[in-house]
Design a protein around this motif. Sequence first.
Motif, PDB file in Angstrom:
ATOM      1  N   LEU A 111       0.716  -1.272  -0.198  1.00  0.00           N
ATOM      2  CA  LEU A 111      -0.004   0.048   0.029  1.00  0.00           C
ATOM      3  C   LEU A 111       0.740   1.378   0.039  1.00  0.00           C
ATOM      4  CD1 LEU A 111      -2.729  -1.300   2.464  1.00  0.00           C
ATOM      5  CD2 LEU A 111      -3.029  -0.348   0.167  1.00  0.00           C
ATOM      6  N   THR A 113       4.028   1.571  -1.493  1.00  0.00           N
ATOM      7  CA  THR A 113       4.267   1.575  -2.569  1.00  0.00           C
ATOM      8  C   THR A 113       3.479   1.830  -3.613  1.00  0.00           C
ATOM      9  OG1 THR A 113       4.735  -0.610  -2.991  1.00  0.00           O
ATOM     10  CG2 THR A 113       6.525   0.641  -2.014  1.00  0.00           C
ATOM     11  N   THR A 114       2.123   2.553  -3.351  1.00  0.00           N
ATOM     12  CA  THR A 114       1.204   2.833  -4.482  1.00  0.00           C
ATOM     13  C   THR A 114       1.704   4.343  -4.921  1.00  0.00           C
ATOM     14  OG1 THR A 114      -0.265   3.579  -2.803  1.00  0.00           O
ATOM     15  CG2 THR A 114      -0.815   1.483  -3.900  1.00  0.00           C
ATOM     16  N   ILE A 117       0.982   5.772  -8.625  1.00  0.00           N
ATOM     17  CA  ILE A 117      -0.433   6.184  -9.148  1.00  0.00           C
ATOM     18  C   ILE A 117      -0.512   7.574  -8.541  1.00  0.00           C
ATOM     19  CG2 ILE A 117      -2.688   5.842  -8.343  1.00  0.00           C
ATOM     20  CD1 ILE A 117      -2.476   2.992  -8.281  1.00  0.00           C
ATOM     21  N   THR A 138       1.823   2.046 -14.881  1.00  0.00           N
ATOM     22  CA  THR A 138       1.850   2.417 -13.497  1.00  0.00           C
ATOM     23  C   THR A 138       0.498   1.292 -13.088  1.00  0.00           C
ATOM     24  OG1 THR A 138       2.411   4.452 -13.734  1.00  0.00           O
ATOM     25  CG2 THR A 138       0.830   4.146 -11.885  1.00  0.00           C
ATOM     26  N   CYS A 142       1.066  -1.657 -10.186  1.00  0.00           N
ATOM     27  CA  CYS A 142       0.133  -1.760  -8.893  1.00  0.00           C
ATOM     28  C   CYS A 142      -0.746  -2.936  -8.811  1.00  0.00           C
ATOM     29  CB  CYS A 142      -0.663  -0.605  -8.926  1.00  0.00           C
ATOM     30  SG  CYS A 142       0.476   0.983  -8.616  1.00  0.00           S
ATOM     31  N   VAL A 146      -0.742  -5.772  -5.749  1.00  0.00           N
ATOM     32  CA  VAL A 146      -2.090  -6.291  -5.049  1.00  0.00           C
ATOM     33  C   VAL A 146      -1.982  -7.774  -5.350  1.00  0.00           C
ATOM     34  CG1 VAL A 146      -4.513  -6.302  -5.267  1.00  0.00           C
ATOM     35  CG2 VAL A 146      -3.282  -4.294  -5.528  1.00  0.00           C
ATOM     36  N   LEU A 167      -1.283   3.539   3.092  1.00  0.00           N
ATOM     37  CA  LEU A 167      -1.780   4.198   1.953  1.00  0.00           C
ATOM     38  C   LEU A 167      -1.391   5.745   2.088  1.00  0.00           C
ATOM     39  CD1 LEU A 167      -3.215   3.868  -0.853  1.00  0.00           C
ATOM     40  CD2 LEU A 167      -5.251   4.283   0.208  1.00  0.00           C
ATOM     41  N   GLY A 170       2.102   6.285   1.303  1.00  0.00           N
ATOM     42  CA  GLY A 170       2.542   6.216  -0.068  1.00  0.00           C
ATOM     43  C   GLY A 170       2.039   7.608  -1.064  1.00  0.00           C
ATOM     44  N   THR A 255       7.995   4.365 -10.083  1.00  0.00           N
ATOM     45  CA  THR A 255       7.254   2.986 -10.249  1.00  0.00           C
ATOM     46  C   THR A 255       8.380   2.032  -9.799  1.00  0.00           C
ATOM     47  OG1 THR A 255       6.167   4.131 -12.158  1.00  0.00           O
ATOM     48  CG2 THR A 255       6.380   1.595 -12.313  1.00  0.00           C
ATOM     49  N   LEU A 258       8.090   0.054  -6.707  1.00  0.00           N
ATOM     50  CA  LEU A 258       7.181  -0.777  -6.451  1.00  0.00           C
ATOM     51  C   LEU A 258       7.824  -2.163  -6.250  1.00  0.00           C
ATOM     52  CD1 LEU A 258       4.647  -0.068  -8.985  1.00  0.00           C
ATOM     53  CD2 LEU A 258       4.221  -0.145  -6.615  1.00  0.00           C
TER      54      LEU A 258
END
Length: 301
Positions: A111, A113-114, A117, A138, A142, A146, A167, A170, A255, A258
């Motif tokens: 979460l 490393t979102t 986005i 992207t 993601c 998930v 979140l 992030g 990115t 991630l």
Amino acid sequence: MTTATAPAPQVAAGVPRIDVVLLAVAIASVSLSAPLIAATAAPALAIAFWRNALAVGALTPVAWFKYRARLRALTRREVGLTVGAGALLALHFGLWLPSLSMTSVASSTALCTTTPIWTTIALRLRGHRPPALVWAGTLAACVGVVLLTGVDLSLSPRALAGDALALGGGIAAAGYVLLGAEVRKSVDTVPYTYLCYATAAAGLLAATLVSGADLTSYDGGTWLKLAVLTVAAQLLGHSLLNRVVASLGPSVTSTAILLETPGAALIAALWLGQQPPALAYPALLVILAGLALVVRANRAN
């Protein structure tokens, strides 16, 4: 009134290969962060403070003897953006680190490393038009995150609160990356990193004192873990990310972060016994494919 918009920060076709290598080293280094924090017997805010404060101490000789003139020559805009980046870095740590004790390392890292986005959305809100491949890459990356973690959908209020904190961390990291990319257009890595970490340390110290968390009563093993965390995740991880964001751009850099998720999940499995889900390997391929799309899109424009 023209509808044209300024192009988003791009990765130049002639990006030095050393920057790609440094990015890989940075991701490997920050992957150690979450498992090490989860295994460190100290309050989350105190850990966040010490990793920044110790990094400032390590950078001080270089900053003052080699970059003193450059530090003094910083413009108000450069100082303002750097302090802003430091404040967002403090917020990132202040939200993310507590989440590691509330939910699993893999879910928290996923979460947090979102970031790409929120980076892509922020660029769009600033009037840039990221290429379609950037959006596709992207989102694909993601989705891989998930799949890898099976993001925690537990009904446990504590787990859900940890998810929310991660979140938020992030989102804060996206602002940190974007401001860093802007500052690094005109400021060397060391002056920027030094002032940024000092700002983050000051903010985290205030938060730690207000919370009443213990800052010093640790055993030798805890101090050793804090030292390793500082060297690996802060000085090698974050500092190298600050180094390469000027040439690779915020989209590629955020990115690539991630990839911290599978790295952290693997370390957590080997060290903490937190086994990754069965989708770990195909999910990693999805993340890599998403990153490849972002890199290709930025180099093609």
